[in-house]
Design an enzyme around this catalytic site. Structure first.
Site, mmCIF file in Angstrom:
data_model
loop_
_atom_site.group_PDB
_atom_site.id
_atom_site.type_symbol
_atom_site.label_atom_id
_atom_site.label_comp_id
_atom_site.label_asym_id
_atom_site.label_seq_id
_atom_site.Cartn_x
_atom_site.Cartn_y
_atom_site.Cartn_z
ATOM 1 N N GLY A 85 0.792 -1.219 0.000
ATOM 2 C CA GLY A 85 0.000 0.000 0.000
ATOM 3 C C GLY A 85 0.823 1.266 0.000
ATOM 4 N NE ARG A 86 3.694 1.788 5.162
ATOM 5 C CZ ARG A 86 4.150 2.116 6.348
ATOM 6 N NH1 ARG A 86 4.429 3.372 6.616
ATOM 7 N NH2 ARG A 86 4.334 1.213 7.274
ATOM 8 C CG ASP A 146 -0.504 9.330 2.935
ATOM 9 O OD1 ASP A 146 0.136 8.277 3.115
ATOM 10 O OD2 ASP A 146 -0.423 10.311 3.703
ATOM 11 N N GLY A 147 -0.137 6.274 0.959
ATOM 12 C CA GLY A 147 1.017 5.616 0.367
ATOM 13 C C GLY A 147 2.359 6.206 0.761
ATOM 14 C CG ASP A 194 6.967 -5.067 6.587
ATOM 15 O OD1 ASP A 194 7.707 -4.412 5.830
ATOM 16 O OD2 ASP A 194 5.959 -5.661 6.192
ATOM 17 C CG ASP A 206 0.589 -8.199 7.176
ATOM 18 O OD1 ASP A 206 -0.042 -8.663 8.137
ATOM 19 O OD2 ASP A 206 0.919 -7.003 7.101
ATOM 20 C CG ASN A 207 4.184 -6.878 9.279
ATOM 21 O OD1 ASN A 207 4.104 -6.469 8.127
ATOM 22 N ND2 ASN A 207 3.582 -6.280 10.287
ATOM 23 C CE LYS A 253 7.514 0.426 5.392
ATOM 24 N NZ LYS A 253 7.974 -0.441 6.518
ATOM 25 N NE ARG A 262 10.716 -2.747 2.636
ATOM 26 C CZ ARG A 262 9.689 -3.072 3.408
ATOM 27 N NH1 ARG A 262 9.859 -3.157 4.709
ATOM 28 N NH2 ARG A 262 8.506 -3.324 2.882
#
Length: 488
Positions: free
Chosen positions: A92-93, A125-126, A262, A252-253, A113, A176
């Site tokens: 998402g970002r 807003d990403g 993350d 998800d992390n 990122k 990263r």
């Protein structure tokens, strides 16, 4: 070494079926500038530090003028967040720019990122903010310095764009690196949307890239899952031994390669507090320090569920049952090293558990205690004041010290030799929250020197570095209870 223009890019992930990702162009900052660059991470790409000082470096990695071969894309995944399944998350970002292919043939995924809105941004807003970007940048490289598997942080790119979180903050981007950013949640997405053919496609891709020794084996998927379980057990044992807590240990992390992934809210123990919660949004302490091994196993069970189109329930359960004994074995082995013990003896567990109980009662500083323990004097009658001064229960810690001395002498331990070994496993410097906050505050004022200084200190966490002695101090009163949240 090659120049920036000679850096070769590929993107094997982009060649997976369309449902795996969406092509998205970054939204670069106006007035983008380099905040900091990690020389060690830069060398992974075969680049000298001088290349990062060129304006073309910021333009390429900040998304303004991608290098040839870069194919920016947002990948899709799902995940269990605080125990609740969220069916569609995705980048998402962040964007996968591609894979930098080094002259030696190594491939490093380059992930940007904070690069702006994507189809997976939902209501966001990403963007990322300087505050969280500095924390992830420093901790990624600090973990590498500690010898713990992690994604790497290449650089921070700043801009003047304002981003609203709890308040208006300065935006920033983090570049990263990792061999792969595939997560447990990537497999979950395709499993729960009943795209089982894509579960197999993803597994085959990951095996070909990162587990080539399993390709062609009849039981390759079961063995793959078993290896992920083992890597995760070893990773969490390393976290626990160094006193690190991951504040958002969602599926998800979690990396399919057993990397620390993350860095949102996180924390290194100051006082030894088994129930330490580093994320103030974690109202029920789901991700408290002492619960992390249990949560890692829970997350692995979610991954096992997502692989049931490839492996049997029995194979999944067999792999999962190996987690707890593997974690315990890795953790105890690590703690023996921290205690300076060379041999494995049955009484070691009791010696360690007694110590932890006394440290918790005294709220002894975790990092400083183990560093000082390397100076333990086994001479008859030695009082070891450096050890005692963190405890009010002198009688209790003296009794433990007597048992510890007996244990050391039983294996013929020599003080000077043991100290050298212990100093290589017990860091003097970790990224305490107050150190990170000091660097953030100065960076927000436009002074990035403290970020660079800390980066250098944390790259050598086991060295004495007398010129940086202040960075090994326990937190001041204002730094004891800093609040760290998921907002970034």
């Amino acid at each position: 070494m090659p120049s920036l223009e000679q850096l070769r890019f590929d993107n094997t992930y982009a060649r997976l079926p369309a449902g795996f990702s969406v092509r998205v162009l970054p939204s670069p900052f106006q007035d983008a500038h380099l905040v900091s660059v990690s020389p060690q991470a830069l060398r992974l790409l075969g680049l000298e530090t001088s290349e990062a000082r060129r304006p073309e470096f910021v333009e390429a990695f900040g998304g303004l003028r991608p290098l040839p071969g870069m194919e920016p894309m947002a990948t899709v995944y799902a995940g269990h967040q605080f125990g609740v399944y969220v069916p569609r998350l995705g980048d998402g970002r962040a964007l996968l720019l591609g894979e930098a292919v080094t002259p030696s043939g190594e491939r490093w995924e380059v992930n940007l990122k904070g690069s702006g809105h994507t189809p997976f941004s939902r209501m966001g807003d990403g963007r990322a903010v300087l505050r969280s970007t500095v924390r992830e940048y420093l901790c990624s490289e600090a973990m590498y310095g500690l010898g713990i598997p992690t994604t790497r942080a290449l650089c921070i790119i700043g801009g003047r764009e304002q981003v609203f979180r709890e308040e208006v903050e300065t935006g920033a981007m983090l570049v990263r690196l990792a061999p792969s950013h595939v997560r447990f949640g990537t497999f979950e997405y395709f499993h729960y949307t009943e795209q089982h053919e894509h579960v197999a496609t993803l597994a085959d891709y990951v095996l070909a890239r990162h587990f080539p020794h399993l390709e062609g084996a009849k039981d390759r998927y079961a063995r793959f899952f078993a290896e992920v379980v083992e890597r995760t057990a070893q990773l969490v044992a390393q976290w626990q031994a160094v006193g690190f807590a991951h504040g958002v240990l969602n599926t998800d992390n979690m990396s399919i390669l057993g990397l620390t992934l993350d860095y949102g809210p996180f924390g290194f123990l100051d006082d030894f507090e088994p129930g330490f919660i580093c994320n103030h949004s974690d109202d029920f302490g789901r991700y408290a320090f002492d619960k992390q091994p249990r949560i890692a196993l829970w997350n692995l069970a979610c991954l096992g569920e997502a692989l049931l189109s490839l492996i049997s329930e029995e194979e999944a359960q067999t792999a999962l049952q190996a987690f707890s004994p593997s974690f315990a074995s890795h953790f105890l082995a690590r703690m023996r090293e921290k205690l300076g013990l060379r041999e494995s003896r049955p009484e070691d567990r009791e010696l360690l558990e007694t110590l932890f109980a006394k440290m918790a009662d005294a709220r002894a500083d975790y990092t400083r205690f183990f560093r000082r323990l390397g100076r333990f004097d086994t001479s008859e009658g030695a009082r070891n004041e450096l050890l005692r001064d963190q405890f009010l229960d002198m009688e209790g810690i003296d009794a433990w010290a007597a048992a510890y001395r007996t244990r050391l002498l039983a294996e013929g331990s020599v003080d000077a030799e043991r100290r050298l070994r212990m100093d290589r496993i017990n860091p003097k410097y970790v990224l305490r929250n107050y150190l990170a906050q000091t660097a953030i505050t100065r960076a927000q004022e436009g002074d990035f020197r403290e970020v660079d200084r800390l980066l250098e200190v944390l790259s050598r966490p086991f060295d004495e570095q007398p010129e940086h002695e202040a960075s090994a101090a326990p937190p001041p009163a204002w730094g004891k209870h800093l609040s760290v949240s998921c907002s970034s």
